[in-house]
Design a protein around this motif. Structure first.
Motif, PDB file in Angstrom:
ATOM      1  N   GLN A   1       3.903   1.496  -0.947  1.00 30.81           N
ATOM      2  CA  GLN A   1       4.633   1.563  -2.220  1.00 30.81           C
ATOM      3  C   GLN A   1       3.739   2.130  -3.332  1.00 30.81           C
ATOM      4  O   GLN A   1       4.182   2.972  -4.122  1.00 30.81           O
ATOM      5  CB  GLN A   1       5.138   0.168  -2.602  1.00 30.81           C
ATOM      6  CG  GLN A   1       6.138   0.203  -3.745  1.00 30.81           C
ATOM      7  CD  GLN A   1       6.717  -1.182  -4.026  1.00 30.81           C
ATOM      8  OE1 GLN A   1       6.872  -1.996  -3.117  1.00 30.81           O
ATOM      9  NE2 GLN A   1       7.028  -1.444  -5.280  1.00 30.81           N
ATOM     10  N   ALA A   2       2.462   1.704  -3.347  1.00 30.39           N
ATOM     11  CA  ALA A   2       1.533   2.209  -4.363  1.00 30.39           C
ATOM     12  C   ALA A   2       1.326   3.712  -4.195  1.00 30.39           C
ATOM     13  O   ALA A   2       1.271   4.456  -5.182  1.00 30.39           O
ATOM     14  CB  ALA A   2       0.203   1.471  -4.289  1.00 30.39           C
TER      15      ALA A   2
ATOM     16  N   TYR B   1       0.829  -1.205   0.000  1.00 27.30           N
ATOM     17  CA  TYR B   1       0.000   0.000   0.000  1.00 27.30           C
ATOM     18  C   TYR B   1       0.865   1.259   0.000  1.00 27.30           C
ATOM     19  O   TYR B   1       0.650   2.169  -0.808  1.00 27.30           O
ATOM     20  CB  TYR B   1      -0.934  -0.021   1.209  1.00 27.30           C
ATOM     21  CG  TYR B   1      -1.833   1.179   1.329  1.00 27.30           C
ATOM     22  CD1 TYR B   1      -2.754   1.495   0.331  1.00 27.30           C
ATOM     23  CD2 TYR B   1      -1.783   2.006   2.442  1.00 27.30           C
ATOM     24  CE1 TYR B   1      -3.594   2.591   0.435  1.00 27.30           C
ATOM     25  CE2 TYR B   1      -2.610   3.109   2.569  1.00 27.30           C
ATOM     26  CZ  TYR B   1      -3.519   3.389   1.556  1.00 27.30           C
ATOM     27  OH  TYR B   1      -4.337   4.481   1.678  1.00 27.30           O
TER      28      TYR B   1
ATOM     29  N   GLU C   1       4.521   5.323  -5.579  1.00 26.13           N
ATOM     30  CA  GLU C   1       4.642   5.278  -7.041  1.00 26.13           C
ATOM     31  C   GLU C   1       3.640   6.226  -7.699  1.00 26.13           C
ATOM     32  O   GLU C   1       3.890   6.740  -8.781  1.00 26.13           O
ATOM     33  CB  GLU C   1       4.407   3.854  -7.553  1.00 26.13           C
ATOM     34  CG  GLU C   1       5.344   2.827  -6.953  1.00 26.13           C
ATOM     35  CD  GLU C   1       6.518   2.508  -7.862  1.00 26.13           C
ATOM     36  OE1 GLU C   1       6.699   3.237  -8.858  1.00 26.13           O
ATOM     37  OE2 GLU C   1       7.243   1.544  -7.564  1.00 26.13           O
ATOM     38  N   ALA C   2       2.504   6.438  -7.053  1.00 25.97           N
ATOM     39  CA  ALA C   2       1.503   7.349  -7.616  1.00 25.97           C
ATOM     40  C   ALA C   2       1.880   8.800  -7.336  1.00 25.97           C
ATOM     41  O   ALA C   2       1.211   9.712  -7.817  1.00 25.97           O
ATOM     42  CB  ALA C   2       0.127   7.033  -7.044  1.00 25.97           C
TER      43      ALA C   2
END
Lengths: 112, 419
Positions: free
Chosen positions: A29-30, A27, A33-34
Motif C-alpha cells: 500500500q505504501a 508495504y 500511495e507513493a
C-alpha cells in the motif's frame, strides 16, 4: 527506471506466511500511495514448483524449484523510481529485509 | 603488546591524524590514504618479527611518507608533491631507528582541517559524511556503503570522485576564515550528526554493522569539542548525542520490542551520560550564541526531566521546537513539534499543525504517518487512523517499530483484516 525487488524468505517465514501478511499489505500500500508501484506477486512455496528443460530434444520435467536452497524466492515487487539509491531505500522497508534478504535488480528497458 | 593489536590501536587513535598530516603536504587525500594503508600493511608484516616500535605513530608516518615519495617518483606528473615531500623537514630522516625520538604527540594534529575539507561546500553534501568516515576514522567503502544503503562499489567510486575533486579543484587544506567559520562549522557538525542518526536508526535489532556508528559519531564530536573548545554548537552537538545515548538501554525490551520515549523506564537511562550532557549544554549556554544543536539538546534535556521525577514540560518543548524551526526548518522538527503540541494542547491542535505540512513532503516520511495515526486514534477516527497506520507500517524499516505499529493498529475497532 524500473527495478525488481526480489523477496527472499526463510523456511520459517514461508511456513508462517499469514503472520507476515499485514506487514506486506502495508508495504505494498505504501508503494502504491507513493506512486512507485508497477507490479508484483507473491509466489506459492517452492515445493509447488515444476522445473522443465529440453535436453537432446527430450523433455525433462522435475518436481521442485530450479535452485533448491533453504531460502526461497517468495515473491517480487516491480517499482519505478529515479535511481538505485531510491530503490534500495524502498527495498530496506520490505519486511523480508529484516527477516531474510531482498535483492534489487534493474529491469532491462522494454524494446518497444 | 602483540603486533596486530598495536597496529589496530594505532589505526584507531591515529588514522585521521596521520592522514591529515600527509594531506597537509601532498594535497592529495587519496594518495595519502593509499600510502598510509601500505604503511599499516608493512606494520603488520614487520612488527611481529622486529617488535612494536616505541612510537608506532611516527613509524607509520615515516613509512607512509617513503611510500608517497616512491609513488611520486613513479609518476612524473607529481613533480610538485615530490619537491614538497623532499623539502619538508619532518625532524627525522631515516626510519625507523630514530623514530623513537619523536613522541606520538609531536605529530601535529591537523584533523580539524581534515574535517573542514570533508564538509567543504564545493563537495556534494551527500558525500560529506562518507568522506569523514573514511578519512578521519578509516572505515572502508563497504562499511560506509552499508550505512548509507549504497552498494560498496558505488560508494567506492563516489569516494574516489570526491577526493579527486578535492585534489583537482585545489581545495585549500586550511581552516576557514573567521567570517566563514559559522557556516562551515555547521556543515561539519551536520555531517557528524548524520553519522549518529544512521547508527541510532539501526541501533537495536537493526543491522549490526551500523551499531558502532553512534560511538564513532560521539568520538568525532568529542574531537570537535577538544579542537574547538570555544564553539558552543560543537558542545551542543555532543550534548545532544549524549542525551540520546543515555537512553540507549531503554529503547527496546529485553525481547527486542520497541519502547516509545514516554513509556521508557527512566531507571535504565544512564545517569553518567545525562550529567555529562547537561554539563556540556550548560557550558555552551554561557557563550550565549544559540544554535540548532544546542536547541535540539535542550529539547532532549526537557524530555529527560522525567528522570528526576518531574513532569515533562510539553509547553516548553513545543516552544523550543518553534525556535528550532526558525533556525533549521526540517521535516523531522516539524513533525516532532506537532507531537509536542499534542501533549501540550491536545490531538486536534496537533493534527492541524501536521496538516499544514505539504503532502508531497511527507509522502514517504514514516514519522509523519505514525504520529498522524496515533492522533486519529486518540480522536476516535478509527477508519482514518487505520489508513495512516498502514502507511506508517509500510514505510517502517525497523522490524521492532513495524511490530509496535501493527499491534497498535490491531487495537482499533472495525472489521478484522481479511486474512
Amino acid at each position: 527506471m524500473q527495478y525488481a525487488i526480489l523477496v527472499y524468505e526463510t523456511e520459517y517465514d514461508i511456513a508462517n506466511r499469514e503472520q507476515h501478511m499485514p506487514a506486506y499489505m502495508a508495504y505494498s500500500q505504501a508503494l502504491g500511495e507513493a506512486g512507485v508501484m508497477v507490479g508484483g506477486a507473491a509466489l506459492h512455496p517452492s515445493h509447488t514448483a515444476t522445473t522443465l528443460r529440453l535436453q537432446n530434444d527430450q523433455r525433462q520435467v522435475q518436481d521442485g524449484p530450479y535452485a533448491d536452497t533453504k531460502e526461497q524466492l517468495g515473491g517480487f515487487f516491480l517499482i519505478d523510481v529515479p535511481d538505485l539509491d531510491t530503490a534500495l531505500n524502498w527495498a530496506a522497508r520490505c519486511p523480508a529485509a529484516s527477516n531474510c534478504a531482498v535483492e534489487v535488480r534493474p529491469l532491462l528497458p522494454n524494446p518497444a | 603488546m602483540d603486533a596486530r593489536r598495536a597496529a589496530e590501536l594505532a589505526a584507531r587513535n591515529s588514522y585521521g591524524r596521520l592522514v591529515a598530516y600527509l594531506v597537509a603536504q601532498t594535497r592529495d587525500l587519496a594518495a595519502a590514504e593509499d600510502a598510509l594503508g601500505e604503511a599499516f600493511l608493512a606494520a603488520l608484516n614487520t612488527w611481529p618479527d622486529q617488535g612494536v616500535p616505541r612510537s608506532p605513530e611516527a613509524w607509520l608516518l615515516v613509512t607512509a611518507r617513503r611510500k608517497l615519495i616512491d609513488t611520486a617518483r613513479r609518476s612524473q606528473t607529481q613533480e610538485r608533491v615530490l619537491t614538497t615531500l623532499k623539502t619538508t623537514d619532518l625532524g627525522w630522516s631515516s626510519p625507523p631507528a630514530d623514530e623513537s625520538a619523536l613522541g606520538g604527540d609531536s605529530v601535529p594534529d591537523d584533523r580539524l582541517k581534515l574535517l573542514f575539507i570533508c564538509a567543504h561546500p564545493a563537495i556534494d553534501g551527500a558525500m560529506h559524511t562518507p568522506l569523514m568516515l573514511q578519512t578521519v576514522l578509516g572505515l572502508n567503502a563497504a562499511q560506509i556503503g552499508s550505512a548509507f544503503l549504497v552498494a560498496p562499489a558505488t560508494m567506492g567510486q563516489r569516494l574516489v570522485r570526491a577526493k579527486a575533486k578535492i585534489r583537482d579543484a585545489g581545495i585549500a587544506f586550511e581552516l576557514p576564515e573567521a567570517e566563514e567559520l559559522p557556516v562551515r562549522l555547521q556543515a561539519v557538525l551536520e555531517a557528524i550528526y548524520a553519522v549518529y542518526t544512521l547508527g541510532w536508526d539501526n541501533g537495536a535489532g537493526g543491522d549490526p554493522r551500523h551499531q558502532g556508528l553512534t560511538d564513532e559519531a560521539i568520538w568525532l564530536a568529542r574531537l570537535c569539542v577538544q579542537l574547538m573548545p570555544e564553539e558552543p554548537e560543537a558542545k551542543g552537538l555532543l550534548a545532544l548525542m549524549l542525551f540520546c545515548e543515555a537512553r540507549a538501554q531503554a529503547r527496546r525490551t529485553v525481547a527486542g520490542a520497541y519502547v516509545p520515549l514516554s513509556e521508557q523506564d527512566t531507571a535504565l537511562w544512564s545517569q553518567a551520560l545525562l550529567r555529562e550532557a547537561e554539563r556540556l549544554l550548560g557550558q555552551a549556554a554561557v557563550v550565549q550564541h544559540l544554535g540548532r544543536f544546542q536547541l535540539e539538546a535542550a529539547i532532549q534535556s526537557a524530555h529527560m526531566q522525567r528522570a528526576d521525577g518531574r513532569a515533562t514540560d510539553w509547553e516548553a518543548i513545543a516552544l523550543l521546537y518553534a525556535g528550532l524551526l526558525r533556525i533549521a526548518p526540517t521535516l523531522g522538527a516539524r513533525v516532532s513539534q506537532a507531537s509536542a503540541i499534542a501533549e501540550a494542547h491536545g490531538p486536534a491542535a496537533s493534527l492541524q499543525a501536521l496538516e499544514k505540512i505539504p503532502a508531497a513532503a511527507v509522502n514517504t516520511y514514516q514519522p509523519y504517518w505514525a504520529l498522524k495515526a496515533h492522533l486519529l486514534q486518540t480522536l476516535n477516527q478509527p477508519a482514518a487512523a487505520k489508513d495512516a497506520y498502514q502507511r506508517a507500517i509500510g514505510l517502517s524499516e525497523d522490524a521492532a517499530i513495524r511490530a509496535f505499529l501493527l499491534a497498535r493498529s490491531r487495537q482499533l475497532p472495525g472489521p478484522p483484516p481479511p486474512n
